[in-house]
Design a protein around this motif. Structure first.
Motif, mmCIF file in Angstrom:
data_model
loop_
_atom_site.group_PDB
_atom_site.id
_atom_site.type_symbol
_atom_site.label_atom_id
_atom_site.label_comp_id
_atom_site.label_asym_id
_atom_site.label_seq_id
_atom_site.Cartn_x
_atom_site.Cartn_y
_atom_site.Cartn_z
ATOM 1 N N HIS A 129 0.832 -1.210 0.000
ATOM 2 C CA HIS A 129 0.000 0.000 0.000
ATOM 3 C C HIS A 129 0.865 1.258 0.000
ATOM 4 C CE1 HIS A 129 0.758 1.134 4.227
ATOM 5 N NE2 HIS A 129 0.813 -0.171 4.462
ATOM 6 N N HIS A 187 -2.759 4.882 3.641
ATOM 7 C CA HIS A 187 -3.479 3.618 3.626
ATOM 8 C C HIS A 187 -2.858 2.626 4.600
ATOM 9 C CE1 HIS A 187 -3.140 4.959 -0.820
ATOM 10 N NE2 HIS A 187 -4.172 5.591 -0.272
ATOM 11 N N LEU A 208 -6.490 -1.263 2.244
ATOM 12 C CA LEU A 208 -6.652 -0.744 0.888
ATOM 13 C C LEU A 208 -6.952 -1.857 -0.108
ATOM 14 C CD1 LEU A 208 -6.059 1.679 -1.201
ATOM 15 C CD2 LEU A 208 -3.810 0.604 -1.396
#
Length: 289
Positions: free
Chosen positions: A43, A47, A51
């Motif tokens: 990610h 995030h 995610l």
């Protein structure tokens, strides 16, 4: 290295299993799902592994999907250092070792892209397929149009040691919401994901770790330049763009990659795995085979 399960949520759909994985002097919070060849998901900001929730649910029927919170982010150790892409790449290779995976396909977005790129450059035998999206790869040529007006404003703000975490303390939710809204072209992110991201980036230490990624960018640019000078990217690679990065990443990769496919996801913001997960999956399903 050590691996210990935290929990295994139950539900009607395959749910990820959460683990603590010790690697590189830190403990990573890691979600896994499914069985089969490994797919590692990295990610970015702001995030966590969540995610990739929709992507994991789809791919878990055919693959062992591995989604860590990167060093210092989410529920992983708030490390004092090690936020350069080279160290993060070693974290990821150590994670594969700890899970008994000799190789994996790797998908990465945003801040996850530079370490994924270095994994493939430095250890091509460990990366079967590479999917990179919505980021730049250091300062390699090709992103001049995207950078014509200068880099995104927050790059400079985040890069000053101690500044952003001091200014934002107490206002983290509003700040994270701005990125989530902008990254979905104003649609925003659903409550469950939004709350998880806000919680993950609340507090001075959480912010310090997040902004350390930006403060390590000069080191990362040097590491990427050295890797490209030493060889080419031989792993089959897909570059996926949306708004705002577009095809800038593809243009950077084209001169240094042996096998490159480029795609743009229409009507999609920066946070592709949450904003247009089905469009992303239509691209990656045949590519990962």
């Amino acid at each position: 290295m050590s691996v210990s399960p935290i929990s295994s949520p139950a539900g009607p759909a395959p749910e990820p299993r959460l683990h603590r994985v010790g690697v590189g002097g830190v403990e990573l919070n890691v979600a896994t799902a499914g069985t089969g060849p490994a797919v590692l998901l990295l990610h970015g900001f702001p995030h966590t592994w969540r995610l990739w929730t929709h992507v994991m649910q789809d791919l878990a029927g055919r693959y062992q999907v591995i989604a860590p919170d990167l060093r210092g982010l989410g529920a992983s150790t708030r490390a004092a250092d090690g936020y350069d892409p080279g160290t993060l790449a070693e974290d990821c290779l150590g994670l594969l070792d700890a899970l008994g995976e000799g190789s994996a396909s790797v998908m990465a977005i945003d801040a996850g892209v530079p370490p994924a790129f270095l994994m493939a450059m430095r250890s091509p035998g460990r990366v079967r397929r590479l999917v990179l999206m919505e980021s730049l790869v250091g300062t390699l040529p090709g992103a001049e149009r995207f950078l014509a007006g200068g880099p995104p404003w927050w790059f400079g703000f985040h890069s000053v040691p101690g500044l952003a975490e001091t200014v934002l303390r107490g206002d983290e939710a509003a700040y994270i919401d701005w990125f989530l809204d902008a990254g979905t072209l104003g649609q925003g992110v659903g409550g469950e994901f939004r709350d998880a991201f806000v919680d993950a980036y609340s507090g001075s230490e959480a912010l310090r770790c997040a902004f350390s990624y930006y403060r390590a960018m000069p080191t990362g640019a040097r590491q990427i330049r050295e890797a490209v000078e030493a060889g080419r990217l031989s792993v089959p690679t897909m570059a996926v763009g949306a708004q705002p990065v577009g095809n800038a990443l593809e243009q950077q990769l084209r001169p240094v990659t042996d096998d490159l496919t480029g795609h743009l996801v229409e009507d999609c913001g920066h946070i592709i795995p949450l904003h247009r997960p089905e469009a992303l999956l239509r691209l990656v399903r045949p590519f990962l085979v």
